[in-house]
Design a protein around this motif. Structure first.
Motif, mmCIF file in Angstrom:
data_model
loop_
_atom_site.group_PDB
_atom_site.id
_atom_site.type_symbol
_atom_site.label_atom_id
_atom_site.label_comp_id
_atom_site.label_asym_id
_atom_site.label_seq_id
_atom_site.Cartn_x
_atom_site.Cartn_y
_atom_site.Cartn_z
ATOM 1 N N ASP A 8 -8.817 39.259 27.630
ATOM 2 C CA ASP A 8 -9.311 40.524 27.095
ATOM 3 C C ASP A 8 -10.283 41.211 28.042
ATOM 4 O O ASP A 8 -10.330 42.435 28.120
ATOM 5 N N ILE A 9 -11.087 40.418 28.733
ATOM 6 C CA ILE A 9 -11.956 40.913 29.789
ATOM 7 C C ILE A 9 -11.956 39.874 30.904
ATOM 8 O O ILE A 9 -11.711 38.688 30.667
ATOM 9 N N ILE A 10 -12.224 40.318 32.126
ATOM 10 C CA ILE A 10 -12.181 39.411 33.273
ATOM 11 C C ILE A 10 -13.456 39.572 34.079
ATOM 12 O O ILE A 10 -13.853 40.691 34.415
ATOM 13 N N GLY A 11 -14.123 38.451 34.371
ATOM 14 C CA GLY A 11 -15.384 38.488 35.091
ATOM 15 C C GLY A 11 -15.303 37.869 36.473
ATOM 16 O O GLY A 11 -14.534 36.934 36.707
ATOM 17 N N THR A 12 -16.129 38.375 37.373
ATOM 18 C CA THR A 12 -16.190 37.867 38.750
ATOM 19 C C THR A 12 -17.054 36.606 38.845
ATOM 20 O O THR A 12 -17.492 36.219 39.930
ATOM 21 N N THR A 13 -17.284 35.950 37.754
ATOM 22 C CA THR A 13 -18.237 34.854 37.584
ATOM 23 C C THR A 13 -18.157 33.761 38.643
ATOM 24 O O THR A 13 -19.183 33.250 39.097
ATOM 25 N N LEU A 14 -16.967 33.370 39.046
ATOM 26 C CA LEU A 14 -16.808 32.209 39.926
ATOM 27 C C LEU A 14 -16.574 32.580 41.386
ATOM 28 O O LEU A 14 -16.271 31.710 42.209
ATOM 29 N N TYR A 15 -16.755 33.843 41.717
ATOM 30 C CA TYR A 15 -16.674 34.296 43.107
ATOM 31 C C TYR A 15 -17.795 33.623 43.903
ATOM 32 O O TYR A 15 -18.974 33.765 43.586
ATOM 33 N N GLY A 16 -17.407 32.859 44.928
ATOM 34 C CA GLY A 16 -18.391 32.155 45.743
ATOM 35 C C GLY A 16 -18.641 30.727 45.314
ATOM 36 O O GLY A 16 -19.388 29.997 45.966
ATOM 37 N N TYR A 17 -17.986 30.298 44.216
ATOM 38 C CA TYR A 17 -18.241 28.963 43.667
ATOM 39 C C TYR A 17 -17.014 28.062 43.664
ATOM 40 O O TYR A 17 -17.022 27.020 43.010
ATOM 41 N N THR A 18 -15.966 28.442 44.369
ATOM 42 C CA THR A 18 -14.757 27.624 44.466
ATOM 43 C C THR A 18 -14.408 27.423 45.937
ATOM 44 O O THR A 18 -14.942 28.108 46.817
ATOM 45 N N LYS A 19 -13.522 26.479 46.201
ATOM 46 C CA LYS A 19 -13.132 26.212 47.587
ATOM 47 C C LYS A 19 -12.543 27.451 48.246
ATOM 48 O O LYS A 19 -12.736 27.692 49.444
ATOM 49 N N GLU A 20 -11.820 28.247 47.451
ATOM 50 C CA GLU A 20 -11.188 29.455 47.991
ATOM 51 C C GLU A 20 -12.218 30.516 48.391
ATOM 52 O O GLU A 20 -11.933 31.370 49.228
ATOM 53 N N THR A 21 -13.396 30.451 47.795
ATOM 54 C CA THR A 21 -14.398 31.497 48.047
ATOM 55 C C THR A 21 -15.735 30.931 48.526
ATOM 56 O O THR A 21 -16.744 31.627 48.497
ATOM 57 N N GLU A 22 -15.734 29.675 48.984
ATOM 58 C CA GLU A 22 -17.002 29.016 49.310
ATOM 59 C C GLU A 22 -17.752 29.676 50.474
ATOM 60 O O GLU A 22 -18.962 29.484 50.621
ATOM 61 N N ASN A 23 -17.072 30.451 51.276
ATOM 62 C CA ASN A 23 -17.725 31.141 52.387
ATOM 63 C C ASN A 23 -18.173 32.554 52.006
ATOM 64 O O ASN A 23 -18.632 33.319 52.862
ATOM 65 N N LEU A 24 -18.037 32.886 50.737
ATOM 66 C CA LEU A 24 -18.412 34.217 50.251
ATOM 67 C C LEU A 24 -19.610 34.095 49.314
ATOM 68 O O LEU A 24 -19.787 33.084 48.649
ATOM 69 N N SER A 25 -20.419 35.125 49.271
ATOM 70 C CA SER A 25 -21.624 35.091 48.431
ATOM 71 C C SER A 25 -21.561 36.169 47.360
ATOM 72 O O SER A 25 -21.246 37.325 47.663
ATOM 73 N N PRO A 26 -21.870 35.802 46.111
ATOM 74 C CA PRO A 26 -21.924 36.806 45.056
ATOM 75 C C PRO A 26 -23.103 37.759 45.286
ATOM 76 O O PRO A 26 -24.042 37.398 45.987
ATOM 77 N N PRO A 27 -23.058 38.955 44.733
ATOM 78 C CA PRO A 27 -22.059 39.435 43.776
ATOM 79 C C PRO A 27 -20.757 39.833 44.466
ATOM 80 O O PRO A 27 -20.767 40.303 45.596
ATOM 81 N N GLY A 28 -19.668 39.668 43.742
ATOM 82 C CA GLY A 28 -18.361 39.998 44.301
ATOM 83 C C GLY A 28 -18.018 41.467 44.096
ATOM 84 O O GLY A 28 -17.063 41.788 43.380
#
Length: 232
Positions: free
Chosen positions: A150-170
């Protein structure tokens, strides 16, 4: 609050949602303390709160009538997903009084062979509640949207292996979600000032979730301590 009403009633639209959480080893990790934080947030104009664990949700529900985005962080052996990873976790926070169920909707392996689609469907059908899908990438966001989130959040951006080199906010991810999805996008994670929250809304976020910068007392004090050490 049923799934079909989440967007149409516009309760959360363009508003501030405050995440009221604390580390488990903190004195603040107490139901009544979390509930007081939540009530203070609502009293100052927040449109909703985001709360972890059934016990804390029950305490908050006694104090406010505004929407509670509920979740239950569970560290399960052999799995990296931890935000409401199973239906039974969703069921528990629904019974506690959550209006919206937040789940880990990344593409990582899930317990019981469940999928994002099957978990969302079961929450919508069995619990009659809307789902907030916490994602890390645009691919995961698209799958969550197709799966009925129903809604989608950027919550896990920067917290997974796929995004570990990125820093929130996304914010870049948020902009892509707004452009590519019909499902409302919420910016969560790394919002560290009112200006950043405003920027997220200007990019098209349906709402913003702010946690540490408002309620993260332990982390804020640690940051100050580290910052002032160099002064001596």
């Amino acid at each position: 609050m049923k799934s079909s009403n989440l967007v149409s009633n516009k309760t959360l639209e363009k508003g501030l949602i405050v995440s009221c959480q604390a580390p488990t080893n903190s004195p603040l990790h107490h139901p009544e303390v979390i509930a007081a934080m939540a009530e203070a947030a609502i009293n100052r104009g927040a449109v909703g709160v985001r709360i972890d664990t059934p016990e804390h949700i029950r305490a908050v529900r006694k104090r406010i009538t505004q929407p509670i985005i509920g979740l239950w962080k569970q560290q399960l052996p052999g799995f990296e997903v931890y935000i409401t990873p199973r239906y039974e976790d969703a069921e528990a926070i629904a019974r506690a009084g959550a209006d919206i169920i937040a789940i880990d909707a990344t593409l990582r392996k899930r317990p019981h062979g469940e999928t994002v689609e099957s978990l969302i469907a079961k929450i919508n059908y069995e619990l009659k509640l809307p789902v907030m899908a916490d994602i890390d990438t645009l691919e995961a966001a698209k799958i969550a949207a197709v799966s009925g989130a129903d809604i989608i959040g950027t919550t896990l951006y920067g917290y997974t292996k796929e995004t570990e080199n990125l820093s929130p906010p996304g914010l870049e991810l948020l902009a892509k979600m707004v452009k590519n999805l019909e499902v409302p996008a919420i910016c969560e994670g790394g919002i560290a000032s009112p200006e950043m929250a405003k920027k997220a809304l200007e990019l098209g976020a349906y709402a913003v979730v702010v946690g540490t910068d408002i309620t993260g007392v332990d982390n804020k004090i640690r940051a100050y301590q580290l910052g002032i050490k160099g002064a001596f």
